[in-house]
Design a protein around this motif. Structure first.
Motif, short mmCIF file in Angstrom:
data_model
loop_
_atom_site.label_atom_id
_atom_site.label_comp_id
_atom_site.label_asym_id
_atom_site.label_seq_id
_atom_site.Cartn_x
_atom_site.Cartn_y
_atom_site.Cartn_z
N UNK A 115 0.86 -1.19 0.00
CA UNK A 115 0.00 0.00 0.00
C UNK A 115 0.89 1.23 0.00
N UNK A 116 0.84 2.01 -1.07
CA UNK A 116 1.77 3.12 -1.23
C UNK A 116 1.25 4.42 -0.65
N UNK A 117 -0.06 4.52 -0.39
CA UNK A 117 -0.60 5.78 0.08
C UNK A 117 -1.98 5.59 0.67
N UNK A 118 -2.45 6.55 1.45
CA UNK A 118 -3.76 6.52 2.05
C UNK A 118 -4.74 7.26 1.15
N UNK A 119 -5.61 6.53 0.48
CA UNK A 119 -6.47 7.12 -0.54
C UNK A 119 -7.36 8.23 0.03
N UNK A 120 -7.91 8.00 1.23
CA UNK A 120 -8.80 9.00 1.80
C UNK A 120 -8.09 10.32 2.07
N UNK A 121 -6.87 10.24 2.59
CA UNK A 121 -6.11 11.46 2.86
C UNK A 121 -5.79 12.20 1.57
N UNK A 122 -5.37 11.48 0.55
CA UNK A 122 -5.00 12.12 -0.71
C UNK A 122 -6.22 12.79 -1.35
N UNK A 123 -7.34 12.09 -1.35
CA UNK A 123 -8.55 12.65 -1.96
C UNK A 123 -8.99 13.90 -1.23
N UNK A 124 -8.88 13.90 0.09
CA UNK A 124 -9.28 15.07 0.87
C UNK A 124 -8.37 16.25 0.57
N UNK A 125 -7.06 16.01 0.49
CA UNK A 125 -6.09 17.09 0.29
C UNK A 125 -6.06 17.56 -1.16
N UNK A 126 -6.21 16.63 -2.10
CA UNK A 126 -6.10 16.95 -3.52
C UNK A 126 -7.31 16.37 -4.26
N UNK A 127 -8.46 17.04 -4.18
CA UNK A 127 -9.68 16.46 -4.77
C UNK A 127 -9.61 16.26 -6.27
N UNK A 128 -8.70 16.96 -6.99
CA UNK A 128 -8.64 16.85 -8.44
C UNK A 128 -7.51 15.94 -8.92
N UNK A 129 -6.75 15.37 -7.99
CA UNK A 129 -5.61 14.54 -8.38
C UNK A 129 -6.09 13.13 -8.73
N UNK A 130 -5.49 12.59 -9.78
CA UNK A 130 -5.88 11.28 -10.29
C UNK A 130 -5.04 10.18 -9.65
N UNK A 131 -5.71 9.18 -9.14
CA UNK A 131 -5.03 8.03 -8.54
C UNK A 131 -4.21 7.30 -9.61
N UNK A 132 -3.08 6.71 -9.19
CA UNK A 132 -2.23 5.97 -10.12
C UNK A 132 -1.74 4.71 -9.42
N UNK A 133 -2.09 3.56 -9.97
CA UNK A 133 -1.84 2.28 -9.33
C UNK A 133 -0.96 1.38 -10.20
N UNK A 134 -0.66 0.21 -9.68
CA UNK A 134 0.09 -0.78 -10.44
C UNK A 134 -0.65 -1.15 -11.72
N UNK A 135 -1.94 -1.25 -11.65
CA UNK A 135 -2.74 -1.56 -12.84
C UNK A 135 -2.55 -0.49 -13.92
N UNK A 136 -2.45 0.77 -13.50
CA UNK A 136 -2.27 1.86 -14.46
C UNK A 136 -0.90 1.81 -15.13
N UNK A 137 0.14 1.58 -14.34
CA UNK A 137 1.49 1.60 -14.91
C UNK A 137 1.72 0.41 -15.84
N UNK A 138 1.07 -0.71 -15.54
CA UNK A 138 1.20 -1.88 -16.42
C UNK A 138 0.59 -1.62 -17.79
N UNK A 139 -0.35 -0.68 -17.86
CA UNK A 139 -0.93 -0.29 -19.15
C UNK A 139 -0.05 0.72 -19.88
N UNK A 140 0.74 1.46 -19.12
CA UNK A 140 1.51 2.57 -19.70
C UNK A 140 2.91 2.17 -20.16
N UNK A 141 3.54 1.24 -19.46
CA UNK A 141 4.90 0.85 -19.82
C UNK A 141 4.96 -0.65 -20.04
#
Length: 306
Positions: free
Chosen positions: A1-27
């Motif tokens: 677990x790389x980060x606390x999703x609830x904290x990030x969403x509260x602090x940065x409501x417009x920031x897009x989550x990026x996970x292992x699933x996402x990077x496997x599609x990109x590289x």
């Protein structure tokens, strides 16, 4: 677990989550290799992605930053490219001409970025150095060569800079990570000394022509026939390059990014010939500069043939 999703969403409501699933599609790197890279980034805090031309090292570096922080935030990423004229004054601090005709003490890009990381200790910051081996590393890093080590981070190891104001001290915080990229076909690799190698984890980024994810991406834009043609021909050429251990070797293989489209191709044959003539042929001629014209032309003809 790389980060606390609830904290990030509260602090940065417009920031897009990026996970292992996402990077496997990109590289085009497998999950186990990505996990190894993230482990080394945590363990050493400094890594260098090294590989042949065209494997997408710089692209991969930025995606790894997203994965490590768990979301896409370019404000926490800085990138520079080293070159032969790059200096300590550009990187850390030095005197620069001012509008009054004199000289003023100016902070460099790394110094400014470090202060940003210090001011936000709860966030992770990433400094990407493209072509890290092209600079005079001892000259550029200066006293920072010690401070970038993982166990020398923090205020306990702060030092005086070459150029300082009011006896200030400088340190590198624990929430700052350094990612360098290095082209293994660059003949200036000898400039990378032991001091740097001891402070960084070196990670190989390979051509991905055998990756099923890459094949799927190619087929989406180029069709099955052209995809098979590219993979077979470049794999054949890379095998020849790899076996040429006297002049070349694995570090000189050709990467997949030369052939990775990002938009629909109207005429794939015309597009392919353009890549070979404008990108791959000059590279081949540079690699085998001491070979006959007939031998080099045969390599090019093999790539262009059906």
């Amino acid at each position: 677990k790389l980060w606390n999703k609830e904290e990030i969403v509260d602090d940065y409501p417009l920031i897009e989550e990026y996970t292992m699933e996402d990077i496997l599609k990109d590289i085009f790197i497998g999950q186990s290799k990505i996990e190894d890279i993230i482990f080394n980034l945590d363990y050493k805090k400094n890594i260098i992605l090294q590989g042949p031309p065209g494997v997408g090292k710089t692209f991969v570096a930025k995606k790894l930053c997203y994965l490590h922080q768990g979301y896409k935030c370019d404000d926490q990423i800085e990138m520079v490219q080293f070159h032969q004229s790059y200096s300590y004054e550009d990187f850390i601090r030095g005197y620069r001409p001012n509008s009054e005709g004199g000289f003023s003490l100016k902070d460099g890009v790394f110094y400014k970025f470090v202060q940003k990381a210090i001011a936000n200790p709860d966030k992770k910051y990433y400094f990407i150095i493209d072509e890290i081996n092209r600079g005079n590393l001892s000259k550029i890093f200066g006293e920072l060569m010690m401070l970038i080590e993982k166990d020398k981070r923090g205020q306990d190891y702060k030092v005086a800079l070459t150029y300082q104001e009011n006896d200030e001290k400088f340190y590198i915080p624990e929430n700052l990570y350094i990612i360098g990229t290095m082209n293994t076909a660059d003949r200036s690799l000898a400039m990378v000394d032991y001091a740097l190698r001891r402070r960084f984890a070196f990670i190989d980024i390979e051509p991905a022509f055998d990756s099923p994810v890459l094949r799927s991406h190619f087929e989406k834009y180029l069709g099955e026939e052209m995809t098979t043609r590219i993979i077979n021909k470049i794999n054949k050429l890379n095998n020849i390059i790899e076996k040429d251990s006297l002049d070349l070797g694995r570090g000189y293989r050709i990467g997949h990014s030369y052939f990775t489209p990002t938009e629909d191709i109207a005429d794939v044959e015309f597009w392919y010939r353009g890549i070979i003539k404008m990108e791959i042929e000059p590279l081949i001629r540079e690699y085998w500069f001491d070979r006959s014209e007939e031998e080099i032309q045969q390599r090019v003809d093999d790539l262009l043939g059906n």
